[in-house]
Design a protein around this motif. Sequence first.
Motif, PDB file in Angstrom:
ATOM      1  N   ARG A 172       9.811  22.842 113.679  1.00 46.72           N
ATOM      2  CA  ARG A 172       9.743  24.248 114.082  1.00 46.72           C
ATOM      3  C   ARG A 172       9.144  25.078 112.945  1.00 46.72           C
TER       4      ARG A 172
ATOM      5  N   ASP B 264       9.171  28.777 111.362  1.00 46.81           N
ATOM      6  CA  ASP B 264       9.997  29.975 111.342  1.00 46.81           C
ATOM      7  C   ASP B 264       9.744  30.732 110.047  1.00 46.81           C
ATOM      8  N   ARG B 265       9.388  32.018 110.166  1.00 47.96           N
ATOM      9  CA  ARG B 265       9.173  32.902 109.016  1.00 47.96           C
ATOM     10  C   ARG B 265       8.206  32.319 107.978  1.00 47.96           C
TER      11      ARG B 265
END
Length: 127
Positions: free
Chosen positions: A112, A114-115
């Motif tokens: 994943r 993310d940020r």
Amino acid sequence: MWAEACALLDEAERKHRHFFELLSVPSARPVWEPPADIFADGSELRVVLALPGARAEEIAVQITPTGIQVDTIVAPPAMSARANVMRLEIPYGRMRRRIDLPPGHYALLERRLDRGCLFLRLTRETP
């Protein structure tokens, strides 16, 4: 004096050969190597790579015989043609990171973005 002259000629010939060897090597496009953190938790490994600006669908993760390889391309933000660069610190372009892992066969359990960080969770498969 004769020996010095011969030594200088030999050195000039070596530099000449080295120069033409460099010209014959195809130039590779620059590649950024993003920083990575690796955490072990039993038979699982968690890898975090900093990929600011990367799009999840443009990140390729490959498990290799010795570890993992992550590839992506990050485009710079669109700017006006009149804009002058005052400071450029964020890497753009091709990014590739090869990470050697402890011996074993691994499977990717989770991936994943993310940020601006890619999170990978791998497990070591038992033979």
